[in-house]
Write a protein that holds these residues in place. Sequence first.
Motif, PDB file in Angstrom:
ATOM      1  N   LEU A 134      15.629   1.021   7.222  1.00 18.05           N
ATOM      2  CA  LEU A 134      15.569   1.777   8.474  1.00 18.05           C
ATOM      3  C   LEU A 134      15.674   3.276   8.207  1.00 18.05           C
ATOM      4  CD1 LEU A 134      17.764  -0.547  10.698  1.00 18.05           C
ATOM      5  CD2 LEU A 134      15.401   0.075  11.187  1.00 18.05           C
ATOM      6  N   LEU A 135      16.600   3.646   7.357  1.00 16.70           N
ATOM      7  CA  LEU A 135      16.778   5.065   7.046  1.00 16.70           C
ATOM      8  C   LEU A 135      15.537   5.635   6.360  1.00 16.70           C
ATOM      9  CD1 LEU A 135      20.493   4.898   5.855  1.00 16.70           C
ATOM     10  CD2 LEU A 135      19.666   5.975   7.957  1.00 16.70           C
ATOM     11  N   LYS A 136      14.927   4.847   5.464  1.00 20.90           N
ATOM     12  CA  LYS A 136      13.711   5.298   4.798  1.00 20.90           C
ATOM     13  C   LYS A 136      12.565   5.507   5.785  1.00 20.90           C
ATOM     14  CE  LYS A 136      14.716   3.009   0.392  1.00 20.90           C
ATOM     15  NZ  LYS A 136      14.386   1.833  -0.463  1.00 20.90           N
ATOM     16  N   ASN A 137      12.599   4.748   6.877  1.00 21.13           N
ATOM     17  CA  ASN A 137      11.575   4.863   7.911  1.00 21.13           C
ATOM     18  C   ASN A 137      11.979   5.835   9.016  1.00 21.13           C
ATOM     19  OD1 ASN A 137       9.152   2.748   7.667  1.00 21.13           O
ATOM     20  ND2 ASN A 137      10.975   1.851   6.736  1.00 21.13           N
ATOM     21  N   ASN A 138      12.998   6.649   8.717  1.00 21.80           N
ATOM     22  CA  ASN A 138      13.384   7.751   9.590  1.00 21.80           C
ATOM     23  C   ASN A 138      14.023   7.313  10.910  1.00 21.80           C
ATOM     24  OD1 ASN A 138      13.684  10.526   9.763  1.00 21.80           O
ATOM     25  ND2 ASN A 138      11.833  10.774  10.994  1.00 21.80           N
ATOM     26  N   PHE A 139      14.706   6.162  10.905  1.00 23.85           N
ATOM     27  CA  PHE A 139      15.490   5.746  12.056  1.00 23.85           C
ATOM     28  C   PHE A 139      16.907   6.305  11.948  1.00 23.85           C
ATOM     29  CE2 PHE A 139      12.198   2.526  11.994  1.00 23.85           C
ATOM     30  CZ  PHE A 139      11.991   2.214  13.323  1.00 23.85           C
ATOM     31  N   TYR A 140      17.559   6.435  13.093  1.00 19.27           N
ATOM     32  CA  TYR A 140      18.998   6.654  13.155  1.00 19.27           C
ATOM     33  C   TYR A 140      19.657   5.305  13.449  1.00 19.27           C
ATOM     34  CZ  TYR A 140      18.240  11.725  13.655  1.00 19.27           C
ATOM     35  OH  TYR A 140      17.884  13.031  13.463  1.00 19.27           O
ATOM     36  N   LEU A 141      20.945   5.185  13.108  1.00 21.24           N
ATOM     37  CA  LEU A 141      21.689   3.953  13.364  1.00 21.24           C
ATOM     38  C   LEU A 141      22.895   4.254  14.240  1.00 21.24           C
ATOM     39  CD1 LEU A 141      21.707   2.409   9.756  1.00 21.24           C
ATOM     40  CD2 LEU A 141      19.990   2.146  11.554  1.00 21.24           C
ATOM     41  N   SER A 142      23.075   3.438  15.282  1.00 22.27           N
ATOM     42  CA  SER A 142      24.254   3.557  16.129  1.00 22.27           C
ATOM     43  C   SER A 142      25.105   2.305  15.957  1.00 22.27           C
ATOM     44  CB  SER A 142      23.850   3.731  17.598  1.00 22.27           C
ATOM     45  OG  SER A 142      24.986   3.945  18.403  1.00 22.27           O
ATOM     46  N   PHE A 143      26.388   2.503  15.666  1.00 27.64           N
ATOM     47  CA  PHE A 143      27.309   1.412  15.350  1.00 27.64           C
ATOM     48  C   PHE A 143      28.295   1.187  16.483  1.00 27.64           C
ATOM     49  CE2 PHE A 143      25.812   3.157  11.391  1.00 27.64           C
ATOM     50  CZ  PHE A 143      25.655   2.073  10.543  1.00 27.64           C
ATOM     51  N   GLY A 144      28.725  -0.071  16.638  1.00 31.88           N
ATOM     52  CA  GLY A 144      29.670  -0.418  17.684  1.00 31.88           C
ATOM     53  C   GLY A 144      30.873  -1.179  17.171  1.00 31.88           C
ATOM     54  N   LYS A 145      31.361  -2.080  17.982  1.00 33.14           N
ATOM     55  CA  LYS A 145      32.621  -2.783  17.765  1.00 33.14           C
ATOM     56  C   LYS A 145      32.701  -3.501  16.422  1.00 33.14           C
ATOM     57  CE  LYS A 145      35.657  -6.114  20.099  1.00 33.14           C
ATOM     58  NZ  LYS A 145      35.777  -7.021  21.290  1.00 33.14           N
ATOM     59  N   ALA A 146      31.565  -4.014  15.932  1.00 32.80           N
ATOM     60  CA  ALA A 146      31.571  -4.816  14.701  1.00 32.80           C
ATOM     61  C   ALA A 146      32.149  -4.056  13.510  1.00 32.80           C
ATOM     62  CB  ALA A 146      30.163  -5.302  14.381  1.00 32.80           C
ATOM     63  N   VAL A 147      32.072  -2.737  13.529  1.00 28.57           N
ATOM     64  CA  VAL A 147      32.621  -1.936  12.418  1.00 28.57           C
ATOM     65  C   VAL A 147      34.125  -2.147  12.275  1.00 28.57           C
ATOM     66  CG1 VAL A 147      33.038   0.430  11.617  1.00 28.57           C
ATOM     67  CG2 VAL A 147      30.809  -0.186  12.534  1.00 28.57           C
ATOM     68  N   LEU A 148      34.793  -2.510  13.350  1.00 30.14           N
ATOM     69  CA  LEU A 148      36.253  -2.653  13.317  1.00 30.14           C
ATOM     70  C   LEU A 148      36.705  -3.862  12.510  1.00 30.14           C
ATOM     71  CD1 LEU A 148      37.101  -1.787  17.035  1.00 30.14           C
ATOM     72  CD2 LEU A 148      37.335  -0.302  15.034  1.00 30.14           C
ATOM     73  N   TYR A 149      35.846  -4.867  12.352  1.00 36.24           N
ATOM     74  CA  TYR A 149      36.290  -6.103  11.689  1.00 36.24           C
ATOM     75  C   TYR A 149      35.331  -6.631  10.614  1.00 36.24           C
ATOM     76  CZ  TYR A 149      33.099  -8.093  15.168  1.00 36.24           C
ATOM     77  OH  TYR A 149      32.001  -8.359  15.937  1.00 36.24           O
ATOM     78  N   ASN A 150      34.110  -6.137  10.574  1.00 37.01           N
ATOM     79  CA  ASN A 150      33.106  -6.651   9.640  1.00 37.01           C
ATOM     80  C   ASN A 150      33.142  -5.830   8.350  1.00 37.01           C
ATOM     81  OD1 ASN A 150      30.625  -7.097   8.240  1.00 37.01           O
ATOM     82  ND2 ASN A 150      29.680  -7.851  10.132  1.00 37.01           N
ATOM     83  N   LEU A 151      33.710  -6.419   7.294  1.00 37.47           N
ATOM     84  CA  LEU A 151      33.904  -5.683   6.041  1.00 37.47           C
ATOM     85  C   LEU A 151      32.576  -5.290   5.398  1.00 37.47           C
ATOM     86  CD1 LEU A 151      36.889  -7.649   4.430  1.00 37.47           C
ATOM     87  CD2 LEU A 151      36.943  -5.567   5.816  1.00 37.47           C
ATOM     88  N   SER A 152      31.583  -6.165   5.483  1.00 35.76           N
ATOM     89  CA  SER A 152      30.273  -5.842   4.931  1.00 35.76           C
ATOM     90  C   SER A 152      29.659  -4.651   5.662  1.00 35.76           C
ATOM     91  CB  SER A 152      29.352  -7.054   5.032  1.00 35.76           C
ATOM     92  OG  SER A 152      28.043  -6.742   4.622  1.00 35.76           O
ATOM     93  N   LEU A 153      29.787  -4.648   6.974  1.00 30.99           N
ATOM     94  CA  LEU A 153      29.250  -3.543   7.767  1.00 30.99           C
ATOM     95  C   LEU A 153      30.014  -2.255   7.484  1.00 30.99           C
ATOM     96  CD1 LEU A 153      27.131  -2.815   9.896  1.00 30.99           C
ATOM     97  CD2 LEU A 153      28.846  -3.307  11.652  1.00 30.99           C
ATOM     98  N   GLN A 154      31.305  -2.371   7.239  1.00 31.35           N
ATOM     99  CA  GLN A 154      32.084  -1.185   6.873  1.00 31.35           C
ATOM    100  C   GLN A 154      31.559  -0.570   5.590  1.00 31.35           C
ATOM    101  OE1 GLN A 154      36.247  -2.224   6.755  1.00 31.35           O
ATOM    102  NE2 GLN A 154      36.309  -2.782   8.937  1.00 31.35           N
ATOM    103  N   ASN A 155      31.211  -1.420   4.626  1.00 31.74           N
ATOM    104  CA  ASN A 155      30.661  -0.902   3.371  1.00 31.74           C
ATOM    105  C   ASN A 155      29.304  -0.244   3.594  1.00 31.74           C
ATOM    106  OD1 ASN A 155      32.792  -1.683   1.700  1.00 31.74           O
ATOM    107  ND2 ASN A 155      31.978  -3.757   1.454  1.00 31.74           N
ATOM    108  N   THR A 156      28.507  -0.819   4.492  1.00 31.42           N
ATOM    109  CA  THR A 156      27.225  -0.207   4.843  1.00 31.42           C
ATOM    110  C   THR A 156      27.447   1.138   5.510  1.00 31.42           C
ATOM    111  OG1 THR A 156      26.126  -2.348   5.076  1.00 31.42           O
ATOM    112  CG2 THR A 156      25.134  -0.483   6.230  1.00 31.42           C
ATOM    113  N   MET A 157      28.386   1.168   6.437  1.00 31.94           N
ATOM    114  CA  MET A 157      28.702   2.406   7.160  1.00 31.94           C
ATOM    115  C   MET A 157      29.051   3.545   6.194  1.00 31.94           C
ATOM    116  SD  MET A 157      29.726   4.410   9.688  1.00 31.94           S
ATOM    117  CE  MET A 157      29.757   3.384  11.151  1.00 31.94           C
TER     118      MET A 157
END
Length: 208
Positions: A134-157
């Motif tokens: 997504l980033l390579k294709n020039n998208f932005y990313l908006s994150f929500g509640k899942a960041v609080l508990y999803n360890l994999s997503l935290q690493n992505t963040m």
Amino acid sequence: MQIFDFHHHKKKVSFGIYNLDLDEKPCDFPYSVGIHPKDIDTGNFDNQLDWVRSMILQNCFAIGECGLDSLVSVDQKIQEEVFLKQIEIANEVRKPMIIHCVRKYYEIFSFRKFSQQPMIIHGFNKKQNIADDLLKNNFYLSFGKAVLYNLSLQNTMKKVPLDRMFLETDNDNFSLEELYAKVAELKGISLERLQSQILENLETIQNG
């Protein structure tokens, strides 16, 4: 300190972008307007598109949420047609787009070439390889509640550049302050620095 809610469905929250429901009247603070895949009237979506155009008033910040969703009953070809028409509207009025995507990320990529405006994937909660693409294709990313508990997503963040991200509550009932605090911790920056960057990102996408 006020913190910005990039995408939400709560009219009592004015410091953010309110998602206008279909056929709802515009509000006096920033909002987005679009046709969600699940709401497409397959026999009458031209009228829905006319409604979108009529709502592009002073406080309209973005077109959306709109996009593609593999879990709704609306035919994929119709979803794509309505999505493309909303991309065309966004190009005409020079507004960023808030994108809804469920299991259709690589199809969404194929539409990026038609858009002249910033596109933001809202509620992003997928793996690092999808974030990278997504980033390579020039998208932005908006994150929500899942960041609080999803360890994999935290690493992505942690790996997403600060100047390519937003934070949101969407339909979830939780503390946005907690989300900002968690992201600041993951990024190793102050809450003030995070808020400042989010507002700078907003200005960037608003200016195309």
